[in-house]
Design an enzyme around this catalytic site. Sequence first.
Site, PDB file in Angstrom:
ATOM      1  N   ARG A 151      -7.519  -9.646  16.521  1.00  0.00           N
ATOM      2  CA  ARG A 151      -7.463 -10.198  15.158  1.00  0.00           C
ATOM      3  C   ARG A 151      -6.571  -9.324  14.266  1.00  0.00           C
ATOM      4  O   ARG A 151      -6.660  -8.099  14.275  1.00  0.00           O
ATOM      5  CB  ARG A 151      -8.877 -10.272  14.590  1.00  0.00           C
ATOM      6  CG  ARG A 151      -8.950 -10.765  13.137  1.00  0.00           C
ATOM      7  CD  ARG A 151      -9.036  -9.607  12.162  1.00  0.00           C
ATOM      8  NE  ARG A 151      -9.278 -10.074  10.802  1.00  0.00           N
ATOM      9  CZ  ARG A 151      -9.098  -9.304   9.729  1.00  0.00           C
ATOM     10  NH1 ARG A 151      -8.700  -8.060   9.859  1.00  0.00           N
ATOM     11  NH2 ARG A 151      -9.331  -9.779   8.525  1.00  0.00           N
ATOM     12  N   GLY A 166      -9.219  -6.607   1.023  1.00  0.00           N
ATOM     13  CA  GLY A 166     -10.320  -7.559   0.942  1.00  0.00           C
ATOM     14  C   GLY A 166     -10.406  -8.388   2.208  1.00  0.00           C
ATOM     15  O   GLY A 166      -9.891  -7.984   3.260  1.00  0.00           O
ATOM     16  N   GLY A 178      -5.352  -9.049  10.184  1.00  0.00           N
ATOM     17  CA  GLY A 178      -5.668  -9.566   8.843  1.00  0.00           C
ATOM     18  C   GLY A 178      -4.431  -9.700   7.982  1.00  0.00           C
ATOM     19  O   GLY A 178      -3.310  -9.878   8.484  1.00  0.00           O
ATOM     20  N   THR A 207      -9.350  -0.517   3.422  1.00  0.00           N
ATOM     21  CA  THR A 207      -7.895  -0.422   3.553  1.00  0.00           C
ATOM     22  C   THR A 207      -7.282   0.479   2.477  1.00  0.00           C
ATOM     23  O   THR A 207      -7.877   0.658   1.420  1.00  0.00           O
ATOM     24  CB  THR A 207      -7.356  -1.860   3.413  1.00  0.00           C
ATOM     25  OG1 THR A 207      -7.857  -2.609   4.497  1.00  0.00           O
ATOM     26  CG2 THR A 207      -5.860  -1.946   3.364  1.00  0.00           C
TER      27      THR A 207
HETATM   28  N1  ASP Z   1      -7.715  -6.778   4.261  1.00  0.00           N
HETATM   29  C1  ASP Z   1      -8.127  -6.034   5.425  1.00  0.00           C
HETATM   30  C2  ASP Z   1      -8.228  -6.967   6.602  1.00  0.00           C
HETATM   31  O1  ASP Z   1      -8.651  -8.094   6.433  1.00  0.00           O
HETATM   32  C3  ASP Z   1      -9.444  -5.367   5.240  1.00  0.00           C
HETATM   33  C4  ASP Z   1      -9.556  -4.534   4.000  1.00  0.00           C
HETATM   34  O2  ASP Z   1      -8.807  -4.714   3.045  1.00  0.00           O
HETATM   35  O3  ASP Z   1     -10.394  -3.659   3.976  1.00  0.00           O
HETATM   36  O4  ASP Z   1      -7.924  -6.552   7.688  1.00  0.00           O
END
Ligand code: ASP
Length: 353
Positions: A249, A273, A251, A221
Amino acid sequence: MIKRIQILLLLVSLLSFVACSSTGGETNNKSAAHSKKENTISNNQAEYALAIHGGAGTMSKTNITPEKEKSIKAALSKALSVGEEILKNGGTAMDAVEQTIIVLENSPHFNAGKGAVFTNAGTNELDASFMDGATQNAGAVGGVTIVKNPIKAARAVMEKSAHVLLTGEGANQFAREQNIETVDPSYFHTDRRWESLQKAKAREAQRGDLSPIDSPFKYGTVGCAALDKNGNLAAGTSTGGMTNKRYNRIGDSPIVGAGVYANNNTCAISSTGHGEFFIRFAVAYDISALMEYKEMPFQEAANYVINDKLKAEGGTGGVIGVDKYGNVAMPFNTSGMYRGYVKPGERAVAIFE
Ligand code: ASP
C-alpha cells in the site's frame, strides 16, 4: 482666412493638450497601480518562511506525557533551526526543505525514516516526495526499505532521473546507484512502533476485518514547505505510511498534488493524514487551484479544503504550507498536529489546537 487658421490652430492645440493629459493620467494610474501592487506585496512579504509538520492525529494531552511533549517540541524546534539557518543565509528553499526533513527523519519521534511504522509483514516501507515550485519538477519514491533518508532519494529522482515516481526494489536500486546512504532494514526498528503493530493486529483480530486504518496508530508523517529569499517555493513529505499496511500500500505522501505540491505562483504544501482521502481529493493541488483560479487567499483556501471539503467526506488530517508572500497556513481537522513555522521575527511550535 487668417482667423479660421487661428481657430483651427487653437483647436489642434486644445485637442493635443487633452490627449496629453489623458495619456499622462493613464501613465500615472498605471504607475500608481504598479506601486500599489508592489507596496501590497512588500508590506506583507516575508523575506523567507518555513513550515513543518510531524503528523496529524488523535494525540491528546492525556496520551502524551509532559516529557514526551517537551522532547517532540525540541525535535520540531531543531528542524526549524536547521531550515531557518539555510534560508537566512540565502540558501534555496529546496535545500532548506531537504535538510529540515532529514532532521525529522532521523528522529525516532516521527513516522518517517528512523521512527517509521511497521507493515503487517513486520517490515518498514517508506515513501517520500519532493517538489520545486520554480520549475514544478518533482520526484518521489514509494516503498523503499533500505534508504536511510528517503527525502534524499525523492530529490534525486527529481534531479537525476527522467521520472517522477520510483517504487520498491527499483527505487532502492536507484538510491544505491546515486550513492545515497543505505542501511540494513533493521535500522528502522523501534520498540514503540513494533508495539503499535502488535496492538493494531490485536485490534484487527478483535474486529475481524483487515482494514489497515486503525485510528490510534495511523499518523506521524513529516513534511516541510519553504519560501527562500529569491521567491522560490519548495515542499517535501516523508513517511512510513500506516501501521499494519498490506499489499505494498502506498498513501498520498509520494503523490504529487495529494501529499505534496509547490508552485511559485501560489504556494508550497505538505500533507499528513488518511492518505486515501488525500489522494482522492487531490488535497495539496486543490488548495493551490483555489488560489490560482479563484484568487482565494492561502489560509482561506487551505482551511476550506481541510475543514470543510475533506472533513465533510470523512477525511482526517491536515496540511502545512507557505505561500509566495511567506504567509503560513497549518489547518488540521484532527485533535492535534505536530507543527511549527519560522519567518523573520516569528517562530512557533505546537501540537494541539
Ligand atoms: N498520509 C500518510 C499515509 O497515508 C500517513 C500520515 O500522514 O501519517 O501514508
